[in-house]
Scaffold this active site. Structure first.
Site, mmCIF file in Angstrom:
data_model
loop_
_atom_site.group_PDB
_atom_site.id
_atom_site.type_symbol
_atom_site.label_atom_id
_atom_site.label_comp_id
_atom_site.label_asym_id
_atom_site.label_seq_id
_atom_site.Cartn_x
_atom_site.Cartn_y
_atom_site.Cartn_z
ATOM 1 N N LYS A 50 -12.428 6.022 9.885
ATOM 2 C CA LYS A 50 -13.293 4.876 10.224
ATOM 3 C C LYS A 50 -14.068 4.419 8.984
ATOM 4 C CE LYS A 50 -14.329 6.788 14.761
ATOM 5 N NZ LYS A 50 -13.380 6.147 15.649
ATOM 6 N N TYR A 78 0.840 -1.203 0.000
ATOM 7 C CA TYR A 78 0.000 0.000 0.000
ATOM 8 C C TYR A 78 0.878 1.257 0.000
ATOM 9 C CZ TYR A 78 -3.762 3.128 1.635
ATOM 10 O OH TYR A 78 -4.675 4.148 1.768
ATOM 11 N N LYS A 104 0.988 4.188 -2.868
ATOM 12 C CA LYS A 104 0.670 5.603 -2.626
ATOM 13 C C LYS A 104 1.868 6.505 -2.911
ATOM 14 C CE LYS A 104 -3.711 5.158 -1.421
ATOM 15 N NZ LYS A 104 -4.824 5.634 -2.248
HETATM 16 P P1 NDP Z 1 -13.179 1.671 1.311
HETATM 17 O O1 NDP Z 1 -12.552 0.319 1.277
HETATM 18 O O2 NDP Z 1 -14.312 1.932 2.211
HETATM 19 O O3 NDP Z 1 -13.630 2.084 -0.166
HETATM 20 C C1 NDP Z 1 -12.808 1.837 -1.277
HETATM 21 C C2 NDP Z 1 -13.633 2.097 -2.520
HETATM 22 O O4 NDP Z 1 -12.803 1.825 -3.660
HETATM 23 C C3 NDP Z 1 -14.870 1.181 -2.629
HETATM 24 O O5 NDP Z 1 -15.925 1.911 -3.183
HETATM 25 C C4 NDP Z 1 -14.395 0.120 -3.610
HETATM 26 O O6 NDP Z 1 -15.424 -0.511 -4.342
HETATM 27 C C5 NDP Z 1 -13.562 0.987 -4.545
HETATM 28 N N1 NDP Z 1 -12.726 0.199 -5.454
HETATM 29 C C6 NDP Z 1 -11.792 -0.718 -5.139
HETATM 30 N N2 NDP Z 1 -11.297 -1.250 -6.273
HETATM 31 C C7 NDP Z 1 -11.934 -0.658 -7.326
HETATM 32 C C8 NDP Z 1 -11.874 -0.779 -8.730
HETATM 33 N N3 NDP Z 1 -11.053 -1.644 -9.348
HETATM 34 N N4 NDP Z 1 -12.678 0.022 -9.484
HETATM 35 C C9 NDP Z 1 -13.508 0.899 -8.905
HETATM 36 N N5 NDP Z 1 -13.653 1.032 -7.581
HETATM 37 C C10 NDP Z 1 -12.858 0.273 -6.798
HETATM 38 O O7 NDP Z 1 -11.952 2.644 1.600
HETATM 39 P P2 NDP Z 1 -11.867 4.167 2.111
HETATM 40 O O8 NDP Z 1 -13.131 4.877 1.855
HETATM 41 O O9 NDP Z 1 -11.289 4.158 3.453
HETATM 42 O O10 NDP Z 1 -10.728 4.711 1.137
HETATM 43 C C11 NDP Z 1 -10.938 5.694 0.150
HETATM 44 C C12 NDP Z 1 -9.607 6.276 -0.239
HETATM 45 O O11 NDP Z 1 -8.960 6.850 0.897
HETATM 46 C C13 NDP Z 1 -8.611 5.265 -0.805
HETATM 47 O O12 NDP Z 1 -7.880 5.868 -1.847
HETATM 48 C C14 NDP Z 1 -7.702 4.988 0.367
HETATM 49 O O13 NDP Z 1 -6.443 4.511 -0.021
HETATM 50 C C15 NDP Z 1 -7.622 6.363 0.978
HETATM 51 N N6 NDP Z 1 -7.181 6.370 2.362
HETATM 52 C C16 NDP Z 1 -7.971 5.852 3.339
HETATM 53 C C17 NDP Z 1 -7.564 5.882 4.651
HETATM 54 C C18 NDP Z 1 -8.395 5.381 5.769
HETATM 55 O O14 NDP Z 1 -7.958 5.499 6.927
HETATM 56 N N7 NDP Z 1 -9.588 4.837 5.511
HETATM 57 C C19 NDP Z 1 -6.237 6.444 5.008
HETATM 58 C C20 NDP Z 1 -5.491 6.987 3.918
HETATM 59 C C21 NDP Z 1 -5.968 6.932 2.648
HETATM 60 P P3 NDP Z 1 -16.155 -1.844 -3.781
HETATM 61 O O15 NDP Z 1 -17.179 -1.376 -2.782
HETATM 62 O O16 NDP Z 1 -16.756 -2.437 -5.019
HETATM 63 O O17 NDP Z 1 -15.104 -2.696 -3.158
#
Ligand code: NDP
Length: 313
Positions: free
Chosen positions: A270, A232, A236
């Site tokens: 979260k 990861y 990033k």
């Molecule tokens: P979630 O796992 O809740 O959501 C991830 C989303 O990405 C889901 O909608 C998922 O779809 C979608 N996704 C994954 N693969 C694909 C694909 N091939 N095509 C289209 N959509 C896809 O994660 P978060 O909301 O926490 O994360 C959102 C962003 O924030 C990410 O970029 C993450 O790296 C970043 N981030 C999050 C942190 C955290 O603490 N949560 C910290 C730092 C960064 P599906 O529902 O179909 O799986």
């Protein structure tokens, strides 16, 4: 007081400031957007992407919430539509060329293009102290190549405007070049990533390929890669560096056709990705993306942000 405690206190204070800032409405002269302004959010069906869609729609932007599972996306959009928001859903898998092409055609036909792209979709398979690289290929492909696919597909569709089109890449502090817990050991490589003159697409692609090759060979543990959430963190780092490279490549576009591209870290949020173990809410986690996307008089590009402030790459 310990240094880490002071840092924690500062962060909490900043989050409180931001929750206050979020209550201040944009004035009429700051609002460069209207209901004609179109924002595309990838992975908008849940988590931070869902919340970014909500906050953008609440500001009066038309949001195209995309989801790789169309039925889940439709359900998410329905929630917003029932609340009176302009949110529409379309299927989009950022790794599927046919899905991207079909989405581009649909977007052009129905909206004539877009003004804002939020690259939010990503995956991560580690939590707590885990550090498996079993899914490294999926992590690098989704987080880095998926983001790159979308940037390349959307740039030709970005509408010319005085305010400039905007791309926000949702990234992570784990991708920092000199991050405390997660950095590449090779000083020369770190220097190449630090210097905009030595950043190339080949450098980024070769670095992620070399990591994946070592994962396949079983030699990655002695490869000097970041120690925490290795796959990861590498993904990033690639997203952050690609943001800087694209900002440079887009910088000579004429006035009226500008595209500003930045990335940000939402903090530890979260959501499903953290097993809901983060220390901040999705509302706070989505805030900087929306702030960047709507920034009046945006002249900043190729930068990294957190909590509405620039941070170092
Ligand atoms: P979630 O796992 O809740 O959501 C991830 C989303 O990405 C889901 O909608 C998922 O779809 C979608 N996704 C994954 N693969 C694909 C694909 N091939 N095509 C289209 N959509 C896809 O994660 P978060 O909301 O926490 O994360 C959102 C962003 O924030 C990410 O970029 C993450 O790296 C970043 N981030 C999050 C942190 C955290 O603490 N949560 C910290 C730092 C960064 P599906 O529902 O179909 O799986």
């Amino acid at each position: 007081m310990e240094k880490s405690e002071r840092a924690k206190e500062r962060k909490e204070k900043r989050l409180q400031e931001i929750s206050l800032l979020r209550t201040i409405p944009y004035s009429d002269h700051q609002r460069w957007w209207s209901a004609e302004t179109v924002a595309v959010v990838t992975g908008g069906n849940r988590g931070i992407g869902f919340e970014i869609s909500k906050q953008l729609a609440a500001q009066g932007v038309t949001v195209v919430l995309t989801s790789r599972d169309h039925s889940v996306g439709l359900e998410a959009a329905k929630v917003f539509q029932e609340g009176g928001f302009n949110v529409f859903c379309h299927q989009l898998d950022v790794l599927d060329t046919a899905s991207i092409t079909e989405f581009c055609d649909w977007l052009k036909q129905n909206y004539g293009g877009l003004d804002i792209l939020i690259n939010n979709a990503a995956v991560n398979f580690n939590q707590g102290f885990d550090n498996t690289v079993e899914y490294a290929s999926q992590v690098i492909t989704t987080n880095y190549y998926g983001t790159k696919n979308m940037i390349q597909a959307m740039i030709p569709l970005m509408k010319p405007s005085v305010a400039g089109a905007r791309i926000v890449n949702v990234s992570s502090r784990l991708g920092r070049i000199n991050g405390k817990r997660s950095k590449i050991e090779d000083v020369c490589l770190r220097e190449k990533f630090s210097n905009l003159d030595t950043i190339t697409e080949e450098l980024i692609d070769q670095t992620v390929s070399s990591f994946l090759q070592q994962v396949q060979d079983g030699t990655w543990e002695s490869g000097g890669w970041p120690k925490t959430f290795t796959d990861y963190s590498v993904s990033k780092l690639a997203v952050n560096t690609y943001t800087r490279l694209m900002a440079k490549m887009l910088s000579d576009r004429p006035e009226g056709q500008k595209i500003y591209i930045n990335c940000y870290c939402p903090g530890w949020v979260k959501t499903a990705m953290t097993g809901y173990a983060g220390n901040i809410s999705v509302e706070a986690g989505a805030d900087t993306a929306v702030w960047l996307a709507l920034l009046p008089d945006l002249a900043v590009t190729g930068k990294f942000f957190a909590e509405r402030r620039e941070i170092s790459f």
